[in-house]
Design an enzyme around this catalytic site. Sequence first.
Site, PDB file in Angstrom:
ATOM      1  N   LYS A 202       0.869  -1.180   0.000  1.00 32.09           N
ATOM      2  CA  LYS A 202       0.000   0.000   0.000  1.00 32.09           C
ATOM      3  C   LYS A 202       0.904   1.229   0.000  1.00 32.09           C
ATOM      4  CE  LYS A 202      -1.960   2.960   2.084  1.00 32.09           C
ATOM      5  NZ  LYS A 202      -1.717   4.391   1.768  1.00 32.09           N
ATOM      6  N   GLU A 278       9.280   1.002  11.232  1.00 30.74           N
ATOM      7  CA  GLU A 278      10.400   1.939  11.076  1.00 30.74           C
ATOM      8  C   GLU A 278       9.793   3.328  11.149  1.00 30.74           C
ATOM      9  OE1 GLU A 278      12.458   4.590   9.817  1.00 30.74           O
ATOM     10  OE2 GLU A 278      12.645   3.638   7.853  1.00 30.74           O
ATOM     11  N   CYS A 312      13.703  10.180   7.699  1.00 30.61           N
ATOM     12  CA  CYS A 312      13.526   9.777   9.086  1.00 30.61           C
ATOM     13  C   CYS A 312      14.826   9.845   9.874  1.00 30.61           C
ATOM     14  CB  CYS A 312      12.912   8.385   9.159  1.00 30.61           C
ATOM     15  SG  CYS A 312      13.692   7.228   8.050  1.00 30.61           S
ATOM     16  N   GLU A 411       9.672  15.540  15.601  1.00 33.03           N
ATOM     17  CA  GLU A 411      10.122  15.356  14.218  1.00 33.03           C
ATOM     18  C   GLU A 411       9.420  16.364  13.305  1.00 33.03           C
ATOM     19  OE1 GLU A 411       9.046  11.698  11.994  1.00 33.03           O
ATOM     20  OE2 GLU A 411      11.186  11.555  11.563  1.00 33.03           O
TER      21      GLU A 411
HETATM   22  P1  NAI Z   1       1.815   8.325   7.961  1.00 29.64           P
HETATM   23  O1  NAI Z   1       2.829   7.591   8.755  1.00 29.64           O
HETATM   24  O2  NAI Z   1       0.484   8.541   8.598  1.00 29.64           O
HETATM   25  O3  NAI Z   1       1.597   7.597   6.553  1.00 29.64           O
HETATM   26  C1  NAI Z   1       2.465   6.615   6.037  1.00 29.64           C
HETATM   27  C2  NAI Z   1       1.681   5.510   5.387  1.00 29.64           C
HETATM   28  O4  NAI Z   1       0.784   4.938   6.329  1.00 29.64           O
HETATM   29  C3  NAI Z   1       0.804   5.960   4.217  1.00 29.64           C
HETATM   30  O5  NAI Z   1       0.798   4.936   3.250  1.00 29.64           O
HETATM   31  C4  NAI Z   1      -0.567   6.092   4.856  1.00 29.64           C
HETATM   32  O6  NAI Z   1      -1.626   5.947   3.935  1.00 29.64           O
HETATM   33  C5  NAI Z   1      -0.548   4.952   5.839  1.00 29.64           C
HETATM   34  N1  NAI Z   1      -1.439   5.112   6.996  1.00 29.64           N
HETATM   35  C6  NAI Z   1      -1.759   6.245   7.660  1.00 29.64           C
HETATM   36  N2  NAI Z   1      -2.589   5.976   8.691  1.00 29.64           N
HETATM   37  C7  NAI Z   1      -2.811   4.650   8.677  1.00 29.64           C
HETATM   38  C8  NAI Z   1      -3.579   3.755   9.495  1.00 29.64           C
HETATM   39  N3  NAI Z   1      -4.279   4.206  10.528  1.00 29.64           N
HETATM   40  N4  NAI Z   1      -3.559   2.445   9.196  1.00 29.64           N
HETATM   41  C9  NAI Z   1      -2.834   1.986   8.169  1.00 29.64           C
HETATM   42  N5  NAI Z   1      -2.104   2.763   7.354  1.00 29.64           N
HETATM   43  C10 NAI Z   1      -2.080   4.083   7.610  1.00 29.64           C
HETATM   44  O7  NAI Z   1       2.465   9.707   7.559  1.00 29.64           O
HETATM   45  P2  NAI Z   1       1.748  11.021   6.973  1.00 29.64           P
HETATM   46  O8  NAI Z   1       0.396  11.178   7.579  1.00 29.64           O
HETATM   47  O9  NAI Z   1       1.874  10.998   5.495  1.00 29.64           O
HETATM   48  O10 NAI Z   1       2.687  12.159   7.528  1.00 29.64           O
HETATM   49  C11 NAI Z   1       2.551  12.633   8.854  1.00 29.64           C
HETATM   50  C12 NAI Z   1       3.907  12.942   9.436  1.00 29.64           C
HETATM   51  O11 NAI Z   1       4.622  11.729   9.611  1.00 29.64           O
HETATM   52  C13 NAI Z   1       4.798  13.774   8.554  1.00 29.64           C
HETATM   53  O12 NAI Z   1       4.542  15.131   8.743  1.00 29.64           O
HETATM   54  C14 NAI Z   1       6.153  13.355   8.990  1.00 29.64           C
HETATM   55  O13 NAI Z   1       6.569  14.140  10.079  1.00 29.64           O
HETATM   56  C15 NAI Z   1       5.999  11.946   9.459  1.00 29.64           C
HETATM   57  N6  NAI Z   1       6.521  10.944   8.500  1.00 29.64           N
HETATM   58  C16 NAI Z   1       7.572  10.181   8.889  1.00 29.64           C
HETATM   59  C17 NAI Z   1       8.120   9.254   8.011  1.00 29.64           C
HETATM   60  C18 NAI Z   1       9.276   8.417   8.417  1.00 29.64           C
HETATM   61  O14 NAI Z   1       9.819   7.710   7.590  1.00 29.64           O
HETATM   62  N7  NAI Z   1       9.686   8.455   9.658  1.00 29.64           N
HETATM   63  C19 NAI Z   1       7.595   9.078   6.662  1.00 29.64           C
HETATM   64  C20 NAI Z   1       6.427   9.893   6.373  1.00 29.64           C
HETATM   65  C21 NAI Z   1       5.946  10.795   7.280  1.00 29.64           C
END
Ligand code: NAI
Length: 509
Positions: A202, A278, A312, A411
């Site tokens: 996904k 991660e 990250c 972050e």
């Molecule tokens: P997110 O972690 O919520 O989304 C990442 C993935 O998880 C996407 O594919 C999303 O559709 C999916 N997802 C979201 N909620 C879910 C749920 N409840 N169940 C299953 N899948 C789910 O990140 P988002 O909302 O895009 O960004 C929010 C913040 O997260 C950003 O502002 C950033 O600070 C941080 N982030 C950190 C990352 C990392 O690698 N540490 C990567 C992306 C965002």
Amino acid sequence: MYKYFAYRRINTVVAVQTKELLCKEFLAKPQKMLIDGKFVDAQSGKTFTTVNPATEEVLAHIPEGSKADIDMAVKAARKAFEQGPWRTLSAAKRGHLLYKFADLIEKHADELAQIETLDNGKPIKESRYVDVVQTMETFRYYAGWCTKLEGETTNVNNDFFTYTLREPIGVVGQIIPWNFPMLMAAWKLGPALACGNTLVLKPAEQTPLSALRLAQLAMEAGFPDGVINVVTGFGPNSAGEALASHMDVDKVAFTGEDKTGKEILKASLGNLKRVSLELGGKAPNIVFADADIDAAVKGAITGIFFNQGQVCCAGSRLFLEKSIHDEFLTKLNERINKMRQGNGMDEKTHIGPQVSREHLDKILSYIDIAKSEGAKVLCSGSTPSEMKQGYFVKPTVFEGVNNNMRIAQEEVFGPVLAVIPFSGIDDVVEQANAVRFGLSGAVWTRDVKKAHRLAGRIKAGTVWINCYNTFDPAMPFGGYKMSGYGRELGKHSIELYSNIKSVWLNLSE
Ligand code: NAI
Ligand code: MG
């Protein structure tokens, strides 16, 4: 900047620089998900748009997969796992498929780099020399693992023949973020496929395009139907959540925000599926007075501005030994002023837009928070006025930061650096570790003993010494503390995607 990346070590020849839009044909066709070897729309018929963050133009309409589509994809993956030719394929043939997949990625390197830059915004040079190269090298690395998976024999006693088998886990759900859309897909797919699992991927809703193009290349490589399924859609109450909570998924692997990681963990409880996470980071990048200062300045730039800070393991807390603090910041500022910000498709761009309006707003709000906490702006601080469209924020450096401030603890995931002075090893170790994350850290010094001591004392899954953001598929990556658990890459990812079975054969008369 690229000299800090492992791609240089890799002798693969990719990418003639081209002005031609090689992904035009791909973008012009209707976008489809991959389920059971077929390219399909969402069952609901719904779509959502993905935009170019540099121009805010719509790039494509994407099927909005939901629970029904996840159910179908999991069913296909289950069938492919239990009955399909995948199960009976020899390890060598699995390896050949992964090599072929990597070769096709190499063949389409420039097209894939363009897709990644258009969808995510990152500079084309980074897409081409980091994302695409690391993607194919990850598949090649795990192609090699297929034929090296082993169980063990043990000598329990003479009455038994005892051995272990290493088996695939089964159906794997993989949920990935938007910062390295293609590379995160490779980190997930490579080891899962090498171990013989089937999977449902996904991709993030902000950046679904490269995963959909990879899905096409995977079918061209010849993976059997149902082995790789790609369902596009959203997270909460949608495709992501349906995948994480699915009762017939044996394992879920997630990369993204720590808050979402907790949701994934909760969703996994129904069938106690295995989980690897991660999550975020707030890495200390530590510069001692005895470091090669010019190299450390470049490392600080790479640490925080690579991929617009949407990394990250970004070096978002820069710890400077007091005696070099002012000299360092002068040099840092000089280099930042030379960085070109703009559309990622421009070969000269060093720093592109943030991925989305929502994310840009989050970063700008952190800049306000830092100011209200009393941090002093060394440079920039707001969206450049010359950028009429696009989600741009100028590289931003705060000095006079205290490690307890929110800007030093949370972050931001953007090009925003918090500079914190320190006075000696114990002081910096304490501050470096006083954070809930533990993904990475870096040390800059010419003193080899100091470097190794610090490597031992920083609570993080990766420590870089006199370098930053270097990666290789053979080196494990993952977090301490709230940065998650499980190690991706290297042989450690094989542990994430395989089960060990003990077999006892009774030899007694
Ligand atoms: P997110 O972690 O919520 O989304 C990442 C993935 O998880 C996407 O594919 C999303 O559709 C999916 N997802 C979201 N909620 C879910 C749920 N409840 N169940 C299953 N899948 C789910 O990140 P988002 O909302 O895009 O960004 C929010 C913040 O997260 C950003 O502002 C950033 O600070 C941080 N982030 C950190 C990352 C990392 O690698 N540490 C990567 C992306 C965002
Ligand atoms: Mg989210």
